[in-house]
Structures are given as structure tokens and as C-alpha cells.
Scaffold this motif. Structure first.
Motif, PDB file in Angstrom:
ATOM      1  N   ARG A  16       0.830  -1.206   0.000  1.00 29.35           N
ATOM      2  CA  ARG A  16       0.000   0.000   0.000  1.00 29.35           C
ATOM      3  C   ARG A  16       0.862   1.253   0.000  1.00 29.35           C
ATOM      4  N   ASP A  17       1.883   1.253   0.848  1.00 33.44           N
ATOM      5  CA  ASP A  17       2.765   2.423   0.916  1.00 33.44           C
ATOM      6  C   ASP A  17       3.512   2.627  -0.394  1.00 33.44           C
ATOM      7  N   ASP A  18       3.965   1.532  -0.993  1.00 27.69           N
ATOM      8  CA  ASP A  18       4.713   1.640  -2.243  1.00 27.69           C
ATOM      9  C   ASP A  18       3.837   2.195  -3.355  1.00 27.69           C
ATOM     10  N   VAL A  19       2.617   1.717  -3.450  1.00 30.99           N
ATOM     11  CA  VAL A  19       1.686   2.207  -4.474  1.00 30.99           C
ATOM     12  C   VAL A  19       1.390   3.681  -4.237  1.00 30.99           C
ATOM     13  N   PHE A  20       1.164   4.040  -2.988  1.00 29.93           N
ATOM     14  CA  PHE A  20       0.901   5.447  -2.663  1.00 29.93           C
ATOM     15  C   PHE A  20       2.068   6.330  -3.086  1.00 29.93           C
ATOM     16  N   HIS A  21       3.285   5.920  -2.761  1.00 26.26           N
ATOM     17  CA  HIS A  21       4.457   6.727  -3.095  1.00 26.26           C
ATOM     18  C   HIS A  21       4.664   6.824  -4.608  1.00 26.26           C
ATOM     19  N   ARG A  22       4.416   5.730  -5.317  1.00 27.28           N
ATOM     20  CA  ARG A  22       4.584   5.764  -6.773  1.00 27.28           C
ATOM     21  C   ARG A  22       3.599   6.728  -7.414  1.00 27.28           C
ATOM     22  N   LEU A  23       2.352   6.681  -6.998  1.00 22.88           N
ATOM     23  CA  LEU A  23       1.335   7.570  -7.566  1.00 22.88           C
ATOM     24  C   LEU A  23       1.579   9.012  -7.139  1.00 22.88           C
ATOM     25  N   ARG A  24       1.924   9.199  -5.880  1.00 23.00           N
ATOM     26  CA  ARG A  24       2.214  10.548  -5.393  1.00 23.00           C
ATOM     27  C   ARG A  24       3.355  11.181  -6.183  1.00 23.00           C
ATOM     28  N   ASP A  25       4.428  10.432  -6.380  1.00 24.26           N
ATOM     29  CA  ASP A  25       5.593  10.972  -7.086  1.00 24.26           C
ATOM     30  C   ASP A  25       5.260  11.284  -8.545  1.00 24.26           C
ATOM     31  N   ALA A  26       4.406  10.469  -9.154  1.00 29.25           N
ATOM     32  CA  ALA A  26       4.030  10.709 -10.546  1.00 29.25           C
ATOM     33  C   ALA A  26       3.213  11.990 -10.689  1.00 29.25           C
ATOM     34  N   ILE A  27       2.448  12.322  -9.666  1.00 36.11           N
ATOM     35  CA  ILE A  27       1.687  13.570  -9.676  1.00 36.11           C
ATOM     36  C   ILE A  27       2.606  14.754  -9.424  1.00 36.11           C
ATOM     37  N   VAL A  28       3.482  14.607  -8.442  1.00 36.08           N
ATOM     38  CA  VAL A  28       4.374  15.705  -8.069  1.00 36.08           C
ATOM     39  C   VAL A  28       5.334  16.065  -9.202  1.00 36.08           C
ATOM     40  N   ASP A  29       5.855  15.039  -9.909  1.00 35.26           N
ATOM     41  CA  ASP A  29       6.831  15.351 -10.968  1.00 35.26           C
ATOM     42  C   ASP A  29       6.177  15.703 -12.300  1.00 35.26           C
ATOM     43  N   GLY A  30       4.834  15.692 -12.331  1.00 37.63           N
ATOM     44  CA  GLY A  30       4.135  16.113 -13.531  1.00 37.63           C
ATOM     45  C   GLY A  30       3.846  15.014 -14.535  1.00 37.63           C
ATOM     46  N   SER A  31       4.206  13.768 -14.199  1.00 35.53           N
ATOM     47  CA  SER A  31       3.885  12.661 -15.105  1.00 35.53           C
ATOM     48  C   SER A  31       2.374  12.572 -15.315  1.00 35.53           C
ATOM     49  N   PHE A  32       1.633  12.797 -14.227  1.00 30.63           N
ATOM     50  CA  PHE A  32       0.175  12.916 -14.307  1.00 30.63           C
ATOM     51  C   PHE A  32      -0.157  14.390 -14.166  1.00 30.63           C
ATOM     52  N   GLU A  33      -0.784  14.957 -15.157  1.00 24.85           N
ATOM     53  CA  GLU A  33      -1.030  16.394 -15.187  1.00 24.85           C
ATOM     54  C   GLU A  33      -2.358  16.765 -14.527  1.00 24.85           C
ATOM     55  N   PRO A  34      -2.473  18.012 -14.051  1.00 25.74           N
ATOM     56  CA  PRO A  34      -3.729  18.467 -13.458  1.00 25.74           C
ATOM     57  C   PRO A  34      -4.913  18.234 -14.398  1.00 25.74           C
ATOM     58  N   GLY A  35      -5.985  17.685 -13.837  1.00 29.11           N
ATOM     59  CA  GLY A  35      -7.178  17.409 -14.625  1.00 29.11           C
ATOM     60  C   GLY A  35      -7.184  16.045 -15.281  1.00 29.11           C
ATOM     61  N   GLU A  36      -6.053  15.362 -15.279  1.00 31.18           N
ATOM     62  CA  GLU A  36      -5.983  14.041 -15.915  1.00 31.18           C
ATOM     63  C   GLU A  36      -6.759  13.019 -15.093  1.00 31.18           C
ATOM     64  N   GLN A  37      -7.558  12.209 -15.771  1.00 31.07           N
ATOM     65  CA  GLN A  37      -8.353  11.211 -15.074  1.00 31.07           C
ATOM     66  C   GLN A  37      -7.499  10.011 -14.695  1.00 31.07           C
TER      67      GLN A  37
END
Length: 221
Positions: A16-37
Motif C-alpha cells: 500500500r505504501d509503495d503504491v501510494f508513493h509511486r502515484l504521489r511521485d508521478a503527480i508531483v513530478d508532472g507525469s500525471f497532469e492536473p485534470g488528468e483522469q
């Protein structure tokens, strides 16, 4: 009776922690952009996990404002909310200030040299436009007094709110305004080396306010 050892529950917690960190980092570094579903099935396939830890991670991300969950509809990456950044900034600035105040006087010359080296790497990264390296060097610099302070409560709070600021830093470091942080880091190290806990904490507090130009009140001495 003896407490049964359940290794699978430990593994699930780590997952759970690993998945959370992976998704969090992808948002923070811009891999997932604002508004992206964000679709849990697609994310699960990407990470090679079931949908359950992904859903749990998205709920945690919603709590800190990195995603917006729309029940029955969709989950999207949140916009960079000015009020959210301001609130997170105050918490993060305050926690780092307390950690520095606790660490000053216990920092060794090797610790100070580690901070100086991290700031040199930070400066080089800023001038080269390497945001990832700048983030890494910044974390290393501030991580020294955090490590020396050894305050686990502070570490837990920072784990929750720092990612919100990292998104703002991506915008800040992309401009020459990021050069201001180099000077503030130098001032912080100088105060730490002088053993001035109060002023070091004030400079630390100011460091996190280079993200915005809003007026702020400093912590009481």
C-alpha cells in the motif's frame, strides 16, 4: 496464547505504501497532469498490483489534495490550489523550523559539510534547469537537520504535506526565482554553523516561503 505471525498483512502494508508513493511521485513530478483522469484499473495494470491498494492510495492522495475524487464519476489529478499550497507551506515551514532548532548544537562539522555539498549540487541543478536533481539536493540538505533532530512526529507530518509543496517547487525552480533558494540555504548553513538555533529556525521558515511572494508572519522566538 502466542500472537500468530501474519506475514501477508505486513506485505500488504508495504505494498500500500509503495503504491501510494509511486502515484504521489508521478503527480508531483508532472507525469500525471492536473485534470488528468486516474482510472484504478489502468493504474493497477501499470503498477502490476490489484485495484485495492490503488483505490486506497487514491483516497490518501485525496486527503492531501493531490487528487479530486468524484464519487460515482471519476478521480482526477487536482489543480495546484493556491490556498492548499499556502496551508501546506505553513505546516512544512513550521515543522522544519522546529527540527532545525532541535538540531542546532548537535550538528557536526561533517553534517554541515554535507549541507554545503547538497547546496552546491542544488545550485548546479538550478542553473542547469534539472528540476529532479534540484529536488533531490534540496531534500538532502534539509534532511540533515531532520535526521539529527530525530523527531519522528515531525517526519510523519512532513511526509503528508511536503508533496503539495513539491508541485509548487516544480514551477518555482523552473524560473530564475529559484536562485533565491541558494542564498537562503547559504544563510541557513551559516546560522547552523554559528550555533544560533533561533536565527537558523527563522531562516529555515523563510526558506519555504521562497515558493511564494506572499507576506508571512515568522514564528515567535
Amino acid at each position: 496464547m502466542p500472537i500468530p505471525v501474519n506475514e501477508s498483512s505486513i506485505e500488504r502494508s508495504l505494498l500500500r505504501d509503495d503504491v501510494f508513493h509511486r502515484l504521489r511521485d508521478a503527480i508531483v513530478d508532472g507525469s500525471f497532469e492536473p485534470g488528468e483522469q486516474l482510472r484504478d484499473l489502468e493504474l493497477a495494470q501499470w503498477l502490476g498490483v490489484s485495484r485495492t491498494p490503488v483505490r486506497e492510495a487514491l483516497l490518501r492522495l485525496a486527503e492531501v489534495g493531490l487528487v479530486v475524487a468524484r464519487p460515482g464519476r471519476s478521480t482526477v489529478v487536482g489543480d495546484l490550489d493556491v490556498a492548499g499550497v499556502r496551508d501546506a507551506r505553513e505546516v512544512v515551514a513550521g515543522m522544519h523550523a522546529v527540527a532545525v532548532r532541535q538540531a542546532v548544537g548537535r550538528l557536526s562539522e561533517a553534517d554541515l559539510d554535507e549541507m554545503r555539498a547538497a547546496n552546491a549540487r542544488f545550485a548546479a541543478a538550478i542553473r542547469a534547469g534539472d528540476l529532479e536533481a534540484a529536488h533531490r539536493a534540496d531534500q538532502e540538505l534539509h534532511g540533515v537537520p531532520l535526521r539529527v533532530a530525530g523527531n519522528r512526529a515531525i517526519a510523519a507530518v512532513l511526509e503528508q504535506y511536503t508533496p503539495v509543496l513539491r508541485r509548487a517547487e516544480n514551477l518555482r525552480y523552473a524560473t530564475r526565482a529559484g536562485l533565491r533558494s541558494i542564498e537562503v540555504h547559504d544563510a541557513l548553513i551559516e546560522r547552523c554553523a554559528a550555533g544560533d538555533a533561533l536565527q537558523a529556525s527563522v531562516v529555515t521558515y523563510d526558506t519555504w516561503h521562497t515558493l511564494t511572494d506572499e507576506p508571512r508572519s515568522r514564528p515567535e522566538g
